[in-house]
Design a protein around this motif. Sequence first.
Motif, mmCIF file in Angstrom:
data_model
loop_
_atom_site.group_PDB
_atom_site.id
_atom_site.type_symbol
_atom_site.label_atom_id
_atom_site.label_comp_id
_atom_site.label_asym_id
_atom_site.label_seq_id
_atom_site.Cartn_x
_atom_site.Cartn_y
_atom_site.Cartn_z
ATOM 1 N N ILE A 1 0.861 -1.199 0.000
ATOM 2 C CA ILE A 1 0.000 0.000 0.000
ATOM 3 C C ILE A 1 0.891 1.241 0.000
ATOM 4 O O ILE A 1 1.838 1.312 0.782
ATOM 5 N N TRP A 2 0.563 2.166 -0.866
ATOM 6 C CA TRP A 2 1.194 3.487 -0.832
ATOM 7 C C TRP A 2 0.064 4.491 -0.613
ATOM 8 O O TRP A 2 -0.838 4.608 -1.465
ATOM 9 N N ASN A 3 0.077 5.164 0.507
ATOM 10 C CA ASN A 3 -0.990 6.137 0.742
ATOM 11 C C ASN A 3 -0.472 7.250 1.629
ATOM 12 O O ASN A 3 0.690 7.242 2.047
ATOM 13 N N SER A 4 -1.326 8.215 1.890
ATOM 14 C CA SER A 4 -0.978 9.213 2.896
ATOM 15 C C SER A 4 -1.897 8.947 4.075
ATOM 16 O O SER A 4 -3.107 8.860 3.915
ATOM 17 N N CYS A 5 -1.284 8.726 5.218
ATOM 18 C CA CYS A 5 -2.115 8.417 6.380
ATOM 19 C C CYS A 5 -1.385 8.860 7.626
ATOM 20 O O CYS A 5 -0.190 9.101 7.609
ATOM 21 N N GLN A 6 -2.124 8.950 8.702
ATOM 22 C CA GLN A 6 -1.515 9.318 9.980
ATOM 23 C C GLN A 6 -0.871 8.115 10.646
ATOM 24 O O GLN A 6 0.104 8.250 11.354
ATOM 25 N N GLY A 7 -1.447 6.932 10.419
ATOM 26 C CA GLY A 7 -0.955 5.746 11.115
ATOM 27 C C GLY A 7 -0.661 4.610 10.148
ATOM 28 O O GLY A 7 -1.539 3.778 9.900
ATOM 29 N N PRO A 8 0.550 4.527 9.610
ATOM 30 C CA PRO A 8 0.872 3.420 8.700
ATOM 31 C C PRO A 8 0.618 2.056 9.330
ATOM 32 O O PRO A 8 0.046 1.166 8.681
ATOM 33 N N PHE A 9 1.015 1.898 10.591
ATOM 34 C CA PHE A 9 0.811 0.597 11.243
ATOM 35 C C PHE A 9 -0.665 0.381 11.573
ATOM 36 O O PHE A 9 -1.156 -0.735 11.497
ATOM 37 N N ASN A 10 -1.364 1.429 11.950
ATOM 38 C CA ASN A 10 -2.791 1.295 12.237
ATOM 39 C C ASN A 10 -3.539 0.830 10.993
ATOM 40 O O ASN A 10 -4.398 -0.045 11.056
ATOM 41 N N ILE A 11 -3.201 1.415 9.858
ATOM 42 C CA ILE A 11 -3.919 1.067 8.622
ATOM 43 C C ILE A 11 -3.420 -0.270 8.081
ATOM 44 O O ILE A 11 -4.209 -1.057 7.552
ATOM 45 N N ARG A 12 -2.132 -0.563 8.270
ATOM 46 C CA ARG A 12 -1.639 -1.893 7.895
ATOM 47 C C ARG A 12 -2.440 -2.951 8.636
ATOM 48 O O ARG A 12 -2.965 -3.890 8.043
ATOM 49 N N ASP A 13 -2.535 -2.771 9.959
ATOM 50 C CA ASP A 13 -3.186 -3.792 10.793
ATOM 51 C C ASP A 13 -4.671 -3.917 10.448
ATOM 52 O O ASP A 13 -5.193 -5.022 10.292
ATOM 53 N N THR B 1 -6.233 -3.069 7.702
ATOM 54 C CA THR B 1 -6.432 -3.619 6.354
ATOM 55 C C THR B 1 -6.241 -5.131 6.368
ATOM 56 O O THR B 1 -7.028 -5.877 5.766
ATOM 57 N N ALA B 2 -5.200 -5.585 7.057
ATOM 58 C CA ALA B 2 -4.956 -7.030 7.138
ATOM 59 C C ALA B 2 -6.133 -7.732 7.810
ATOM 60 O O ALA B 2 -6.575 -8.796 7.367
ATOM 61 N N GLU B 3 -6.660 -7.122 8.863
ATOM 62 C CA GLU B 3 -7.791 -7.733 9.571
ATOM 63 C C GLU B 3 -9.032 -7.797 8.688
ATOM 64 O O GLU B 3 -9.713 -8.816 8.640
ATOM 65 N N VAL B 4 -9.300 -6.714 7.996
ATOM 66 C CA VAL B 4 -10.475 -6.681 7.120
ATOM 67 C C VAL B 4 -10.341 -7.735 6.023
ATOM 68 O O VAL B 4 -11.312 -8.400 5.660
ATOM 69 N N LEU B 5 -9.127 -7.905 5.518
ATOM 70 C CA LEU B 5 -8.907 -8.865 4.431
ATOM 71 C C LEU B 5 -8.695 -10.283 4.949
ATOM 72 O O LEU B 5 -8.628 -11.230 4.159
ATOM 73 N N GLY B 6 -8.535 -10.437 6.276
ATOM 74 C CA GLY B 6 -8.316 -11.761 6.853
ATOM 75 C C GLY B 6 -6.960 -12.351 6.482
ATOM 76 O O GLY B 6 -6.831 -13.551 6.263
ATOM 77 N N VAL B 7 -5.937 -11.511 6.379
ATOM 78 C CA VAL B 7 -4.586 -12.003 6.066
ATOM 79 C C VAL B 7 -3.662 -11.647 7.231
ATOM 80 O O VAL B 7 -3.977 -10.758 8.025
ATOM 81 N N PRO B 8 -2.511 -12.357 7.344
ATOM 82 C CA PRO B 8 -1.574 -11.998 8.424
ATOM 83 C C PRO B 8 -1.121 -10.539 8.303
ATOM 84 O O PRO B 8 -0.959 -10.028 7.195
ATOM 85 N N LEU B 9 -0.913 -9.894 9.457
ATOM 86 C CA LEU B 9 -0.559 -8.466 9.493
ATOM 87 C C LEU B 9 0.554 -8.120 8.518
ATOM 88 O O LEU B 9 0.468 -7.156 7.768
ATOM 89 N N GLU C 1 -7.912 5.553 9.630
ATOM 90 C CA GLU C 1 -8.708 4.371 9.284
ATOM 91 C C GLU C 1 -8.550 4.042 7.812
ATOM 92 O O GLU C 1 -8.406 4.945 6.995
ATOM 93 N N PRO C 2 -8.628 2.752 7.454
ATOM 94 C CA PRO C 2 -8.674 2.432 6.028
ATOM 95 C C PRO C 2 -10.055 2.750 5.463
ATOM 96 O O PRO C 2 -11.065 2.547 6.130
ATOM 97 N N TYR C 3 -10.093 3.283 4.266
ATOM 98 C CA TYR C 3 -11.359 3.448 3.541
ATOM 99 C C TYR C 3 -11.263 2.665 2.225
ATOM 100 O O TYR C 3 -11.844 1.613 2.085
ATOM 101 N N GLY C 4 -10.449 3.151 1.295
ATOM 102 C CA GLY C 4 -10.329 2.455 0.014
ATOM 103 C C GLY C 4 -9.353 1.288 0.020
ATOM 104 O O GLY C 4 -9.431 0.408 -0.840
ATOM 105 N N GLU C 5 -8.427 1.245 0.972
ATOM 106 C CA GLU C 5 -7.308 0.302 0.894
ATOM 107 C C GLU C 5 -7.745 -1.158 0.740
ATOM 108 O O GLU C 5 -7.272 -1.860 -0.158
ATOM 109 N N PRO C 6 -8.647 -1.670 1.613
ATOM 110 C CA PRO C 6 -9.022 -3.084 1.455
ATOM 111 C C PRO C 6 -9.756 -3.355 0.144
ATOM 112 O O PRO C 6 -9.588 -4.422 -0.455
ATOM 113 N N VAL C 7 -10.546 -2.391 -0.309
ATOM 114 C CA VAL C 7 -11.300 -2.572 -1.555
ATOM 115 C C VAL C 7 -10.332 -2.635 -2.741
ATOM 116 O O VAL C 7 -10.446 -3.490 -3.624
ATOM 117 N N LEU C 8 -9.370 -1.736 -2.734
ATOM 118 C CA LEU C 8 -8.388 -1.736 -3.820
ATOM 119 C C LEU C 8 -7.557 -3.019 -3.810
ATOM 120 O O LEU C 8 -7.156 -3.511 -4.878
#
Lengths: 158, 772
Positions: free
Chosen positions: B241-253, B255-263, B282-289
């Motif tokens: 993922i390449w995005n602009s966010c406040q929490g790279p680890f927050n959104i990594r985690d 997104t992984a949870e929403v997608l059901g994949v390891p962090l 928070e992730p918005y588009g990331e899991p969908v993309l």
Amino acid sequence: MPTKSYVQTNINGESVEFLAEPRQSLLEVLRDTLQLTGAKEGCNDGNCGACTVKMDGRIVCSCLVFGVEAEGADIETIEGMASPEGLHPLQTAFLENAALQCGICTPGFLMASKALLDHNPNPTEGQIRWWLANNLCRCTGYDKIVRAVMDAAQKMQA
Amino acid sequence: MTTTREPNKVLSQIEYDVIGTRPIRPDGADKVTGRAKYSADFTISGAIYGKLVRSPHAHARIISIDTSKAEAHPSVKAVVTGEDLPKTVIGADGDRPKTSGEIAADLKYLRHQIMATEKVVFGNQPVAAVAAATAHDAEEAAKLVEVKYEILPSVTEVRAAMEDDAPVLHDDIEMTEFGEKTGRKGNIADHFQNKIGDPQKGFEQADVIVEREFNTATVHQGYIEPHSCTVHWRDDDRIFIWNSCQGPFNIRDATAEVLGVPLTNVKLTPQEIGGGFGGKFEPYGEPVLALLSKKAGAPVKMWMTRTEDLEATGPSPGSYVRVKMGATKDGKIVAGEAELAFEAGAYPGSVVEAGGECVFAPYDIPNAVVDGYDVVVNKSKMAAYRAPGATNAEFASETVVDELAQKLDIDPIEFRLMNAAKEGTRKVDGTSFPRIGLVEVLEALKDHDHWKSPIEGDNVARGFACAYWMNAGLQSAVNLAVNSDGRVSLTEGSPDIGGSRASISMQAAEILGIPSEDILPSVVDTDSIGFTFGTGGSRTTFATGYAAIEAAKDVKQQMIERAALIWGVAPESVQMDKGNIHAGNGAELKMTFKELAAEMNDTGGAITGRGSVNPSGVGAAFAGLIVDIHADPETGKVQILRATIAQDAGKAIHPSYVEGQLQGGTAQGIGWGLNEEYFMSDEGRMANSSFLDYRMPTALDLPMIDTVIVEVANPGHPFGVRGVGEVNIAPPPAAIANALSRSLGVRMERLPMNPNTVMETMWANNGSSNGS
């Protein structure tokens, strides 16, 4: 039938050619076709000023100009502001006065500020605020931006 | 227009070499030349473009989704719907792991918010998505997805949503009360209560009691860069993922949870960020993309329109707040009672608890009770916004405090000083303060030229308010590597939204005794640094700075050991001071930092240092604002004439960027107070989802904003740092309202205080004063 038009224009003093669909804005062409990503898309409807460029001597929101309208125009973008000799005094003043936080609006503010100083080298605080009212900044509260423009104006006159 | 030019004032106690200076920020040149790469500037070869298909209804059952026409579009590469998100939940109760911290949304709700199934619960909610060769093609194809809805009645206002006959958003929300399940179904997700002393008895002691009810509108962070991202589900099943966010680890985690994949299947590389203010955690588009990318076998890029961003990311809650306070005639506040109901948006989890903590926190009140309600409404899930909850709560309490002072005929700042919280004061949640700087903030403003200057002109008046925000600590990691020329590479995981590369580098430089320009900071991806909580909660200069201090101490110790090895002396005899290394009393064994760095590669290799912290000594933040206004009694228009904000920074590392936080927060608070508001249609849709109609302050709306940096060191940080990012947004609405009571003689009970609100308030009082 071709879906794109051929456009010849001048950007930052260089002759530039590109192909654009009729529906593409100048902002899209700058960013996606020419990789000049200094102009930013903040609203795409002319209300934030993050995409401000100079076109034939006027500042415009490049999101409100079609790419094909650039035919024969003279366009200045943030990428052309610094020279091989260094930063423009406005760019230096923005850095020295901490006039940016996140920086996304900064290219638009610099383009608008440069047009102001070209037009009025010694503006008052009120004139600066009036001129920059089409550029939104959500981080700074504008205080340091206004001071940076005053600082640059003073240094450019000296 | 002329504005008073008050020089900024730093009240400093200790002199440092680097801290307190104002170097040029390391990322500055890129940001004034247009070279800095923000999320939407990121490019990758082979990218295609995504577009979300969104609901035109605020509340509706999804009858069917037909994607066949979109799939037949010649440019379309992939189409997904909510059914493509996994249904399984990691963890027994579906709660998200602790690493996601303050973002407590239930995973089930998060998935539903990202792409709905069965029903939609807010306007512009995603229900499907397409990816196509160009962004315009994706936009066209998104319109070809046919969704049939059964429209349901909607409710978008917090008080209406609490009514027994209100439309119910979720049939599985059962109200918890004081931590216990009640079995009560509806839109109220939670009711909590905090109590101290005996409020009833307290009010009996009071000579003056003021009680008012307040309503505040939903507002948005209004960052200038809309949400955007590029996601690539690669052949090796890693998701980049390449995005602009406040929490790279927050959104990594998340997104992984929403997608059901390891962090760690997810790697997030943060790009420069164009503002966040709490809205980019928070992730918005990331899991969908990610789903689109997997289907299409190509990276997918998407950026939101301003309309999508305003209506369907995370705004800040509208609220109802009732505050009652009582004081004795000698000016002592003896009792408080507050009731707060906050919009959570379409899923539970508002910031009402934070509001409940803030509402009485600036004062030493022996008897108080606070009730809070978390309420779902048909708006996008609320996110954090700069001191989330504080502005809503303290607009109410600071108005009531001001009115008490008026009734008692005591100067507003003096009245606050008489009741100010200090070290040891217990808050209504039962915790007590360590060393705090509220008294110093109040004194700085009471002594300020602005407060002492005369107020001149018709309908010109002055108002004051102060505010508290708790700030955050949480995890941060920093790595340092010394180069052989003596400059030091610094890697960190905190996106730099407002100069934090500078404020973190400066703390490392101070410990190492080298110029801050000799630290080379990089904000790196989630594979390349230890877990670092996002840039928010005023925590970055405090906690990531703390990690930089630890890493620098680690480097310093190794430099000493390396010098000892070179000199053949005991490490205990070697000292490092202001970048000079020396041993013994004589001057014979002496090296500069640069000279020693040059010896590294021949004496064991590069020196690297590490710092990883989760600091507990978070320093609470207080700010106060004096504001002069002109209010037009014919039109209700309020103009800000002068503003002076003081805030306790603990220690200002880079004073220019501290001032910037104070000024920026004040400007946002003024926008919240005077203009900003979600207008909701009867159908539950946002009716003003553009920057033309969602009116944020421009340069023309504001005066210069004078700042006073107060420095009462936080004992929980080596340099005394408190976070400075947030509390400054909270005072303006109340300060303006308090000024309005003196200008037009009316007490404002509704935000925003736009001309409409001001005139309606005046007419409701039939021209008579409801102020004092």
